[in-house]
Design a protein around this motif. Structure first.
Motif, PDB file in Angstrom:
ATOM      1  N   CYS A 172       6.776 -25.849   7.280  1.00  6.90           N
ATOM      2  CA  CYS A 172       6.116 -24.536   7.153  1.00  6.90           C
ATOM      3  C   CYS A 172       5.424 -24.183   8.463  1.00  6.90           C
ATOM      4  CB  CYS A 172       5.081 -24.576   6.034  1.00  6.90           C
ATOM      5  SG  CYS A 172       5.786 -25.014   4.451  1.00  6.90           S
ATOM      6  N   GLU A 173       5.611 -22.947   8.887  1.00  7.91           N
ATOM      7  CA  GLU A 173       5.089 -22.538  10.186  1.00  7.91           C
ATOM      8  C   GLU A 173       3.564 -22.407  10.192  1.00  7.91           C
ATOM      9  OE1 GLU A 173       5.957 -18.643  12.310  1.00  7.91           O
ATOM     10  OE2 GLU A 173       7.938 -19.583  12.062  1.00  7.91           O
ATOM     11  N   ILE A 174       2.993 -21.910   9.090  1.00  6.71           N
ATOM     12  CA  ILE A 174       1.533 -21.709   9.048  1.00  6.71           C
ATOM     13  C   ILE A 174       0.835 -22.973   8.563  1.00  6.71           C
ATOM     14  CG2 ILE A 174      -0.318 -20.404   7.928  1.00  6.71           C
ATOM     15  CD1 ILE A 174       1.478 -17.955   8.139  1.00  6.71           C
ATOM     16  N   GLY A 175       1.287 -23.540   7.449  1.00  4.58           N
ATOM     17  CA  GLY A 175       0.821 -24.866   7.056  1.00  4.58           C
ATOM     18  C   GLY A 175      -0.426 -24.907   6.194  1.00  4.58           C
ATOM     19  N   ILE A 176      -1.148 -23.804   6.025  1.00  8.82           N
ATOM     20  CA  ILE A 176      -2.225 -23.762   5.027  1.00  8.82           C
ATOM     21  C   ILE A 176      -1.981 -22.557   4.115  1.00  8.82           C
ATOM     22  CG2 ILE A 176      -4.000 -25.020   6.324  1.00  8.82           C
ATOM     23  CD1 ILE A 176      -5.226 -22.316   7.040  1.00  8.82           C
ATOM     24  N   GLU A 177      -2.614 -22.584   2.946  1.00  4.17           N
ATOM     25  CA  GLU A 177      -2.327 -21.585   1.926  1.00  4.17           C
ATOM     26  C   GLU A 177      -2.779 -20.188   2.363  1.00  4.17           C
ATOM     27  OE1 GLU A 177      -4.079 -24.274   1.654  1.00  4.17           O
ATOM     28  OE2 GLU A 177      -2.940 -25.622   0.362  1.00  4.17           O
ATOM     29  N   SER A 178      -2.227 -19.184   1.654  1.00  6.50           N
ATOM     30  CA  SER A 178      -2.504 -17.786   1.984  1.00  6.50           C
ATOM     31  C   SER A 178      -3.981 -17.419   1.794  1.00  6.50           C
ATOM     32  CB  SER A 178      -1.662 -16.889   1.070  1.00  6.50           C
ATOM     33  OG  SER A 178      -1.962 -17.162  -0.290  1.00  6.50           O
ATOM     34  N   THR A 179      -4.376 -16.351   2.455  1.00  2.00           N
ATOM     35  CA  THR A 179      -5.663 -15.713   2.186  1.00  2.00           C
ATOM     36  C   THR A 179      -5.529 -15.019   0.830  1.00  2.00           C
ATOM     37  OG1 THR A 179      -5.914 -15.260   4.542  1.00  2.00           O
ATOM     38  CG2 THR A 179      -7.293 -13.968   3.041  1.00  2.00           C
ATOM     39  N   ALA A 275      -5.736 -23.540  17.051  1.00  2.00           N
ATOM     40  CA  ALA A 275      -5.936 -23.363  15.596  1.00  2.00           C
ATOM     41  C   ALA A 275      -4.597 -23.293  14.867  1.00  2.00           C
ATOM     42  CB  ALA A 275      -6.733 -22.092  15.334  1.00  2.00           C
ATOM     43  N   LYS A 276      -3.672 -22.546  15.443  1.00  2.86           N
ATOM     44  CA  LYS A 276      -2.367 -22.372  14.786  1.00  2.86           C
ATOM     45  C   LYS A 276      -1.661 -23.702  14.629  1.00  2.86           C
ATOM     46  CE  LYS A 276      -0.216 -17.966  15.183  1.00  2.86           C
ATOM     47  NZ  LYS A 276       0.662 -17.067  15.868  1.00  2.86           N
ATOM     48  N   LEU A 282      -2.064 -30.026   9.853  1.00  2.42           N
ATOM     49  CA  LEU A 282      -3.139 -30.666   9.078  1.00  2.42           C
ATOM     50  C   LEU A 282      -2.658 -31.459   7.861  1.00  2.42           C
ATOM     51  CD1 LEU A 282      -6.113 -31.191   8.465  1.00  2.42           C
ATOM     52  CD2 LEU A 282      -6.182 -28.981   7.285  1.00  2.42           C
ATOM     53  N   TYR A 283      -1.868 -30.848   6.978  1.00  2.00           N
ATOM     54  CA  TYR A 283      -1.525 -31.536   5.729  1.00  2.00           C
ATOM     55  C   TYR A 283      -0.620 -32.739   5.975  1.00  2.00           C
ATOM     56  CZ  TYR A 283      -3.784 -27.779   3.116  1.00  2.00           C
ATOM     57  OH  TYR A 283      -4.694 -26.902   2.599  1.00  2.00           O
ATOM     58  N   GLY A 307     -11.171 -16.713  14.117  1.00  3.39           N
ATOM     59  CA  GLY A 307      -9.767 -16.573  13.723  1.00  3.39           C
ATOM     60  C   GLY A 307      -9.445 -17.361  12.467  1.00  3.39           C
ATOM     61  N   ILE A 308      -8.443 -18.278  12.555  1.00  3.71           N
ATOM     62  CA  ILE A 308      -8.103 -19.033  11.342  1.00  3.71           C
ATOM     63  C   ILE A 308      -8.894 -20.338  11.238  1.00  3.71           C
ATOM     64  CG2 ILE A 308      -5.817 -18.004  11.061  1.00  3.71           C
ATOM     65  CD1 ILE A 308      -4.603 -20.598  11.996  1.00  3.71           C
ATOM     66  N   TRP A 309      -9.792 -20.613  12.177  1.00  5.76           N
ATOM     67  CA  TRP A 309     -10.611 -21.829  12.041  1.00  5.76           C
ATOM     68  C   TRP A 309     -11.434 -21.828  10.752  1.00  5.76           C
ATOM     69  CZ3 TRP A 309      -9.345 -26.124  14.265  1.00  5.76           C
ATOM     70  CH2 TRP A 309      -8.739 -26.124  15.527  1.00  5.76           C
TER      71      TRP A 309
END
Ligand code: AMP
Ligand code: MG
Length: 326
Positions: A172-179, A275-276, A282-283, A307-309
């Protein structure tokens, strides 16, 4: 073992057929892997809860191709949702709206609202296109554990489920769940921070309320302990990392920014400074650390907060809460 399948046209068509028959299909999205079921099939939805061990009061996200498909599952699609969808869909933004009359209550754990998102990953979009309707999918992991960002993660978590098909679209490109943003009230409210930063939502909507880091009744997935490895994990500031490690006798594994800070007997997993890239890694890093079966996982707190931090900090907080189930 589940079956890992490359996403050929034939495999996508077959997966859509399985969904139509009420089977479960795991698939790639740009955030994390999803465990998908036909939103309108109650027994398929029940199987997702049973496979995941997900608490019955925790609703699922309905994945749709576009606003047209979203309208089939929500009771009202107003100008605010349209503006958000135009700006952020397809992408990592989930919108909570009143549930449509035709959606079975089981698809939202009995809630009168429904969370909808149009994923951007080409595999997810091809599957939604072939299926032609909403696919309800939580993250494809056992409940409370770290979310999966590769097909292998899903296969490991559901190793005992022989009839599970996993469409493998790569990491997965983003790697954390959606907002997750709740549009049911007069003022929009973020229930879960994610890759779409609150500043970006404010640019489109004006006022947006920020999430509480602790448990919120409004979104059960925001329980304090969630997204957590099995090994006890602890967040430590970079400035006190060396002294904290010196005080520990038993070997631990450290997710840190600089391997030089970590001396034997401890092990390090070096995390990226961007961050990206951190979010995308991370997971997998938490799963890798867990698999080492050491006494503890120590995570160096990332110093950045923009940002996404904030979304990363949110997941780190939840991964390191006490072991009591919440
Ligand atoms: P997951 O699918 O595991 O990423 O989790 C879905 C997230 O969306 C959880 O945090 C849920 O609590 C949240 N969610 C899903 N449906 C709703 C809803 N109707 N209202 C509020 N939050 C929701
Ligand atoms: Mg989840």
């Amino acid at each position: 073992m589940p079956r890992l399948v490359q996403p050929t046209d034939e495999a996508i068509a077959q997966a859509a057929r399985l969904l139509r028959e009420g089977q479960i299909v795991a698939f790639t999205t740009e955030t994390v892997y999803g465990l998908g079921a036909d939103t309108f099939n109650v027994s398929a939805i029940e199987r997702v809860y049973q496979l995941k061990g997900r608490p019955a009061r925790n609703p699922l996200i309905a994945h749709v191709l576009d606003p047209a498909q979203a309208r089939q599952v929500v009771a009202q699609w107003n100008e605010r949702c349209q503006r958000l969808a135009e700006r952020f869909w397809p992408g990592p933004l989930t919108i909570v709206l009143p549930r449509g009359a035709l959606v079975p209550p089981a698809a939202t754990a009995g809630w009168s609202t429904i969370a909808v998102r149009a994923p951007a990953h080409p595999l997810a979009r091809r599957l939604l296109g072939a299926f032609g309707s909403s696919i309800s999918a939580p993250s494809a992991n056992r409940w409370g554990f770290v979310s999966p960002t590769t097909a292998r993660h899903v296969a490991e978590d559901f190793a005992d489920v022989d009839d599970l098909v996993i469409l493998d679209g790569g990491p997965c490109e983003i790697g954390i769940e959606s907002t997750v943003v709740d549009l049911c009230g007069a003022v929009a409210r973020v229930l879960r921070p994610g890759a779409v930063a609150i500043e970006h939502l404010r640019r489109v909507l004006g006022k947006v309320e920020a999430p509480q880091i602790t448990a919120q009744a409004a979104s059960p997935g925001t329980w304090a302990r969630h997204y957590a490895p099995h090994t006890p994990a602890e967040l430590v500031d970079g400035s006190s990392l060396r002294s904290r490690l010196d005080a520990l006798d038993a070997p631990v594994v450290v997710l840190c920014f600089d391997a030089d800070v970590v001396a034997a007997p401890h092990c390090s997993i070096v995390m990226p400074g961007s961050a990206k890239v951190y979010a995308a890694r991370l997971y997998d890093a938490l799963r890798q650390a867990d698999a080492m079966h050491l006494e503890q996982i120590i995570i160096e707190t990332p110093p950045q907060t923009q940002g996404i931090w904030p979304a990363i900090h949110d997941r780190l907080q939840r991964a390191t809460q006490g072991n009591e189930e919440q």
